[in-house]
Enzyme design. Structure first.
Site, mmCIF file in Angstrom:
data_model
loop_
_atom_site.group_PDB
_atom_site.id
_atom_site.type_symbol
_atom_site.label_atom_id
_atom_site.label_comp_id
_atom_site.label_asym_id
_atom_site.label_seq_id
_atom_site.Cartn_x
_atom_site.Cartn_y
_atom_site.Cartn_z
ATOM 1 N N ASN A 136 26.826 -9.610 15.723
ATOM 2 C CA ASN A 136 28.098 -9.595 16.477
ATOM 3 C C ASN A 136 28.104 -10.635 17.601
ATOM 4 O OD1 ASN A 136 26.353 -8.490 18.319
ATOM 5 N ND2 ASN A 136 27.452 -6.558 18.591
ATOM 6 N N HIS A 138 25.736 -10.998 19.932
ATOM 7 C CA HIS A 138 25.076 -10.632 21.196
ATOM 8 C C HIS A 138 23.804 -11.454 21.423
ATOM 9 C CE1 HIS A 138 22.586 -7.028 19.388
ATOM 10 N NE2 HIS A 138 21.895 -8.134 19.319
ATOM 11 N N GLU A 143 26.396 -7.278 24.843
ATOM 12 C CA GLU A 143 27.277 -7.012 23.710
ATOM 13 C C GLU A 143 28.655 -7.649 23.936
ATOM 14 O OE1 GLU A 143 25.993 -5.812 21.146
ATOM 15 O OE2 GLU A 143 25.073 -3.842 21.372
#
Ligand code: PGA
Length: 247
Positions: A136, A138, A143
């Protein structure tokens, strides 16, 4: 930015280990920023091999790790302290007191975050920071979010990260829901960043990070603003990058 496209995981690991060892040879008392996860294990294996052969010494090196799960004892086999001991520290000539991982068992997590920020600052930040990248986008446990967090902080892991990391636990339910992570500030203060990526499931994140807009929705995209980044990936992970990036 320098990009190395390697044919497979082993070649990626060897290249990354080469870059780290060059730093250690050039500056034996350097500060290395280290990462956990499945991507760096091959890199660490190579460093252990060179250390055992006597080609590379970590006797004066200091290390700072990126993150740790909240609530896992250092002796828990999924804690990041345990990971670092078993994949690297226990097999090289590093001084144990020179290795630093956030304390996931600290009674006061906010205080631990402050302590860790001060510690990394007092060491002068990492000379070379190794990073993986999440599917994603990160980096460490920063995050996707609506803003970049500068300081070391407690983070709630996203569903995506819990799912990705469930492979290391008996089930997704056992993955801790929170972690302490170095913030974007300490990462960006590193003299040099070495980011490694392997496998097709990282291709989109790598593309978004280095070819997309700089946005906290893809935390790794902040690295576009760092002036000394080396990206090392295998063909699958770098498959979406345009050819001109490899020149
Ligand atoms: P991985 O994790 O190396 O296990 O893919 C990388 C990351 O999440 O930073």
């Amino acid at each position: 930015m320098r990009v190395y496209k390697e044919k497979d995981y082993n070649a990626m690991s060897r290249r990354a280990a080469n870059i780290i060892s060059a730093e250690v040879i050039r500056r034996p008392d350097c500060v290395l920023g280290l990462a956990t996860g499945s991507t760096p294990t091959g890199t660490y294996k190579q460093l252990v091999e060179w250390n055992k052969k006597g080609d590379l010494s970590f006797a004066e090196v200091k290390t700072v790790n990126l993150d740790e799960y909240l609530g896992l004892e250092p002796s828990h086999d999924q804690s990041y302290r345990y990971f670092m001991q078993s994949n690297l520290f226990d097999h090289i000539d590093i001084v144990p007191d020179n290795t630093n991982v956030p304390n996931g068992m600290a009674e006061d997590a906010a205080e631990e975050c402050r302590r860790y920020d001060e510690l990394v600052k007092s060491l002068g930040y990492a000379d070379l920071q190794l990073l993986g990248i999440g599917s994603n986008g990160h980096i460490a446990f920063n995050e996707p979010d609506s803003c970049f967090r500068k300081e070391t902080h407690v983070v709630s892991l996203t569903e995506n990260t819990i799912r990705d990391n469930a492979r290391f636990f008996a089930s997704a339910d056992e993955v801790p829901k929170k972690a302490i992570t170095m913030g974007i500030g300490c990462i960006m203060a590193a003299g040099r960043i070495l980011i490694i990526a392997s496998g097709a499931n990282k291709a989109q994140a790598v593309y978004d990070a280095f070819c997309g807009t700089v946005t906290p929705e893809c935390p790794a995209s902040i690295l576009q603003l760092h002036n000394d980044v080396v990206l090392v990936g295998d063909e699958a992970a770098l498959s979406l990058l345009p050819e001109e990036m490899f020149k």
